[in-house]
Design a protein around this motif. Structure first.
Motif, mmCIF file in Angstrom:
data_model
loop_
_atom_site.group_PDB
_atom_site.id
_atom_site.type_symbol
_atom_site.label_atom_id
_atom_site.label_comp_id
_atom_site.label_asym_id
_atom_site.label_seq_id
_atom_site.Cartn_x
_atom_site.Cartn_y
_atom_site.Cartn_z
ATOM 1 N N VAL A 727 0.829 -1.200 0.000
ATOM 2 C CA VAL A 727 0.000 0.000 0.000
ATOM 3 C C VAL A 727 0.868 1.256 0.000
ATOM 4 C CG1 VAL A 727 -1.655 1.342 1.346
ATOM 5 C CG2 VAL A 727 -1.974 -1.112 1.076
ATOM 6 N N VAL A 728 1.889 1.255 0.853
ATOM 7 C CA VAL A 728 2.788 2.412 0.907
ATOM 8 C C VAL A 728 3.480 2.620 -0.428
ATOM 9 C CG1 VAL A 728 4.876 3.322 1.988
ATOM 10 C CG2 VAL A 728 3.122 2.235 3.396
ATOM 11 N N LEU A 729 3.927 1.527 -1.045
ATOM 12 C CA LEU A 729 4.607 1.627 -2.332
ATOM 13 C C LEU A 729 3.668 2.184 -3.401
ATOM 14 C CD1 LEU A 729 7.074 1.082 -4.105
ATOM 15 C CD2 LEU A 729 6.240 -1.258 -4.438
ATOM 16 N N LEU A 730 2.433 1.678 -3.422
ATOM 17 C CA LEU A 730 1.470 2.179 -4.405
ATOM 18 C C LEU A 730 1.162 3.650 -4.178
ATOM 19 C CD1 LEU A 730 -1.024 -0.831 -4.563
ATOM 20 C CD2 LEU A 730 0.663 -0.180 -6.282
ATOM 21 N N ALA A 735 1.878 9.313 -5.704
ATOM 22 C CA ALA A 735 2.369 10.656 -5.384
ATOM 23 C C ALA A 735 3.414 11.109 -6.394
ATOM 24 C CB ALA A 735 2.945 10.663 -3.974
ATOM 25 N N TYR A 736 4.288 10.187 -6.771
ATOM 26 C CA TYR A 736 5.321 10.532 -7.749
ATOM 27 C C TYR A 736 4.687 10.917 -9.085
ATOM 28 C CZ TYR A 736 9.281 9.999 -10.926
ATOM 29 O OH TYR A 736 10.241 10.212 -11.885
ATOM 30 N N ALA A 737 3.665 10.159 -9.491
ATOM 31 C CA ALA A 737 2.999 10.467 -10.755
ATOM 32 C C ALA A 737 2.333 11.833 -10.707
ATOM 33 C CB ALA A 737 1.967 9.380 -11.069
ATOM 34 N N LYS A 740 4.986 14.547 -10.969
ATOM 35 C CA LYS A 740 5.590 14.644 -12.296
ATOM 36 C C LYS A 740 4.620 15.189 -13.343
ATOM 37 C CE LYS A 740 9.000 13.121 -13.683
ATOM 38 N NZ LYS A 740 10.289 13.777 -13.993
ATOM 39 N N ARG A 741 3.357 15.269 -12.974
ATOM 40 C CA ARG A 741 2.366 15.696 -13.955
ATOM 41 C C ARG A 741 2.577 17.163 -14.330
ATOM 42 N NH1 ARG A 741 -4.168 15.559 -13.016
ATOM 43 N NH2 ARG A 741 -4.793 16.157 -15.155
ATOM 44 N N LYS A 742 2.515 17.420 -15.579
ATOM 45 C CA LYS A 742 2.692 18.789 -16.056
ATOM 46 C C LYS A 742 1.457 19.622 -15.745
ATOM 47 C CE LYS A 742 6.691 17.975 -17.935
ATOM 48 N NZ LYS A 742 7.921 18.575 -17.391
ATOM 49 N N ALA A 743 1.653 20.905 -15.720
ATOM 50 C CA ALA A 743 0.529 21.803 -15.442
ATOM 51 C C ALA A 743 -0.519 21.664 -16.537
ATOM 52 C CB ALA A 743 1.024 23.244 -15.385
#
Length: 748
Positions: A727-730, A735-737, A740-743
């Protein structure tokens, strides 16, 4: 006799194998018949969930013996029939698998000793029937009708589970053998809720009014499924349950009144609907409803005659209904149609099929010397022992007369009527499709001529399983009496109905056109349910994280607060503590205040980290340095990671109104107060060290570890720990995705 197919291919092997296995199961059950007919109840049980008092148990007595023989014996014939009927189908292997699982599910249901075991198999019959009804999944009608059957029977199954749980609470056990031996629950305060829930489950499964509409729609399944489902399996599960629980829940005004009303209404209504049908398969489907209503009606009684009639008619119906469905499938297979208006004079091209149809139809019509004659005589004899005997007798007479007429229309008119050219030139079907209906037709004749062979099976079911002092006798000739006179009236009225069938059919169709349909009503119900779900989703799924958190914490506060109010626990508050502990508490409180500083994420992170350090200091103070070390490492790493993440986010822009700020503050105070009071209530009572002692005694002896906390995490609850890490890894990946998401549209 012309052959329908070439030599059996590889896929047909599965059909023959399933037929042989079913036959082997039937022989295995029959080998236990001597002991069961001698009055024994064979029991077997294995521990499943001992802490909950649930076992995987099975029981073979008179009632389950009859059902098990019908399920496996007719099942063997159905597999053989299916091999001839659709052995060349590209998905025949899948079909055999579904049908075999269906058979095992029903067999497990009738043999189940534990109520929870029974429920598991009960739901498996719903799931497997869904797969079978929707087998032709490229057809929207098949998908729709399969879903309808699943939702109706599955919903009833949930009610049944609640009823079983209440039975377990009332009887102190889920063991059917113990429940049946301990006397009834008629005087228990939970009797009415139990009865309502059990009847809801049974009525949905056996398609009693007002849940009758799903069963005719199940005709979307291939004919072998219809023959099996209607004769020996799924739809008989409901009446089996009523018979099984008769000693526990029967013999009350609520039981007899409800079953009498539902059974009588279903039987008469279905008979009328059957007369209206022009599709042979649909007509047989409604006659199944009539039979199920009749069995339910007679299970309302508490006399040996009524219950003997119910068990005997159950056997009668299973034999002739399986045969007739297979006959109709053979007609459709050989001529390309099931419409009675397009069929006639088939006896010359299909003589063996015509013989099987005549035998089965004679039993359905209740003609001597068939077993159906004996069953009908018992129905009339038992009707006088039921509530409102005059009304019941009249209803049974009308239903039997209509069945007499339908038997002539469905099974005799296609063969003995005027020759009519069907869509395809008729021809006799293969031996695989003839073996079942011929054998069942001959069996109905043989059991009628030698009723004494069937008497022990019926007697042990009535006396042992249904707890009656004796069973009524099965006689081909019981003398000149009221049942005999009613039988003659049945034949006369049935003949008149058959002769006036076209006129009556138009009148029935005109009358039903003025009434609201249950099947269209189901579609409207689903449309309304979807609209409600959409409205609810729009209301709840707003897309705003603050709304979700508000709802979560309000629910938590209400749950804890209401529990505290209802339980009124004793709370002891001790303010005496060491100065060092007060210092740590002040340090932790300061961190909490710092976490609330607006406008600075770094200050918030520092405050949360300070709270974590305060908790670690408490662990050290109370002698848990390893846990404290873990806590410090987690807090430090979290602070660093959060700090790095915060650098990628824009500055905080406070958009909350003062009203929302006050609301959130109130929720936070309510949650904090309720959690604090709950913890104080827990620590005010002596700690139950049962689990603690288990880990203390087992950590070194079983896991060879000195650190109990580590042993718990990596040994005793390793799968839990693995799940938490996953769960923590997912969450980290998510969160990383997001980071990294562009505006998009000017927003991050």
């Amino acid at each position: 006799m012309p052959s329908d197919h070439s030599a059996p291919g590889a896929s047909r092997v599965w059909g023959y194998a399933a037929a042989l296995i079913s036959l082997g199961l039937a022989i295995a059950v029959a080998m236990q018949a001597q002991a069961v007919l001698g009055g024994e109840v064979l029991l077997a049980s294995w521990a499943w969930a001992p802490s909950l008092g649930i076992s995987l148990g099975f029981m073979l007595d008179g009632l389950s013996l009859i059902f098990a023989l019908l399920i496996t014996g007719i099942g063997a014939l159905i597999f053989l029939y299916a091999t001839g009927y659709m052995g060349d189908h590209p998905q025949f292997g899948r079909f055999v698998l579904f049908l075999f699982l269906f058979m095992l599910s029903m067999l497990g249901l009738v043999l189940a000793r534990d109520l929870i075991t029974l429920f598991v198999f009960w739901e498996l019959t719903s799931v497997t029937s869904y797969l079978l009804i929707g087998f032709n999944n490229d057809q929207p009608k098949a998908r729709r009708n399969a879903l309808q059957a699943l939702l109706v029977t599955g919903g009833g199954g949930l009610a049944l589970l609640a009823g079983f749980i209440l039975i377990g609470m009332a009887a102190g056990s889920h063991d059917l053998a113990q429940i049946l031996a301990s006397g009834g629950l008629q005087d228990h305060p939970l009797y009415l809720p139990i009865l309502g829930l059990v009847l809801l489950g049974a009525f949905t499964k056996s398609a009693q009014f007002p849940f009758h509409f799903w069963l005719p729609n199940a005709m979307a399944a291939p004919t072998p499924v219809s023959a099996y489902l209607h004769s020996a399996t799924m739809v008989k599960a409901g009446v089996y349950l009523l018979a099984r629980l008769h000693p526990t829940l029967g013999d009350t005004a609520a039981w007899s009144g409800t079953l009498t009303a539902a059974g009588l209404l279903t039987a008469v209504m279905a008979s009328v609907f059957a007369l209206r049908q022009s599709d042979l398969k649909q007509a047989l489907a409604y006659t199944t409803l009539m039979a199920l209503g009749t069995i339910t009606l007679f299970l309302a009684g508490g006399s040996p005659y009524a219950l003997t009639a119910a068990i005997t008619f159950l056997i009668v119906h299973s034999l002739y209904k399986a045969a007739l469905f297979m006959v109709v499938g053979a007609i459709d297979h050989a001529t390309g149609t099931r419409e009675v208006a397009h069929l006639g004079g088939l006896r010359r091209a299909m003589p063996l099929t015509a013989l099987a149809a005549a035998l089965a139809a004679a039993s359905m019509a209740g003609l001597p010397p068939m077993l159906g004659w004996i069953g009908k005589e018992l129905l009339y004899a038992g009707a006088g022992t039921l509530p409102v005997p005059g009304l019941v007798t009249a209803g049974v007479l009308l239903a039997n007369a209509l069945m007499f007429a339908v038997a002539g229309i469905v099974a005799l008119r296609p063969f003995w009527g005027q020759p009519i050219a069907p869509p395809h030139p008729p021809h006799e079907v293969g031996w695989q499709m003839l073996a079942g209906p011929l054998l069942l037709g001959v069996l109905g004749l043989g059991c009628g001529l030698a009723a004494g062979l069937l008497q022990p099976f019926v007697s042990v079911a009535v006396t042992i399983s249904l707890d009656q002092p004796h069973a009524a006798d099965l006689h081909l000739w019981a003398g000149l009496n009221l049942p005999f006179a009613l039988s003659l009236a049945t034949f006369a009225l049935g003949t008149l109905i058959c002769l006036a069938r076209d006129t009556l059919r138009r009148a029935i169709a005109a009358g039903l056109a003025r009434l609201p349909g249950f099947d269209p009503g189901w579609d409207r119900f689903l449309d309304g349910f979807r609209a409600f779900a959409l409205w609810q989703s729009r209301l709840i799924q707003t897309g705003r994280l603050s709304h979700y958190l508000t709802a979560t914490f309000v629910t938590l506060a209400l749950t804890l607060g209401v529990t505290l109010i209802l339980k009124r626990p004793v709370i002891a508050i001790a303010l005496s503590a060491s100065p060092l502990l007060w210092l740590i508490a002040g340090f932790t409180l300061a961190g909490a205040v710092l976490a609330l500083v607006p406008g600075s994420r770094i200050a918030n992170i520092a405050g949360i980290g300070t709270v974590g350090i305060g908790v670690a200091l408490i662990f050290i103070l109370f002698g848990a340095p390893d846990v404290a070390t873990t806590q410090l490492m987690v807090e430090t790493l979290s602070a660093v990671l959060f700090g790095i993440a915060m650098l990628r986010l824009p500055g905080i822009i406070e958009r909350r109104s003062p009203r929302k700020q006050l609301l959130h503050a109130g929720i936070a105070l309510a949650v904090g107060l309720c959690v604090t009071l709950t913890i104080l209530a827990i620590v005010s009572h002596p700690l139950d060290r049962h689990i603690t002692r288990f880990f203390e005694e087992g950590s070194y002896a079983q896991a060879h570890g000195l650190n109990i906390v580590n042993v718990i995490l990596v040994d005793f609850r390793a799968f839990d720990t693995f799940g938490e890490l996953t769960v923590v890894l997912l969450a980290a990946i998510g969160a990383y995705a997001l980071l990294k998401r562009k505006a998009a549209g000017g927003r991050e």
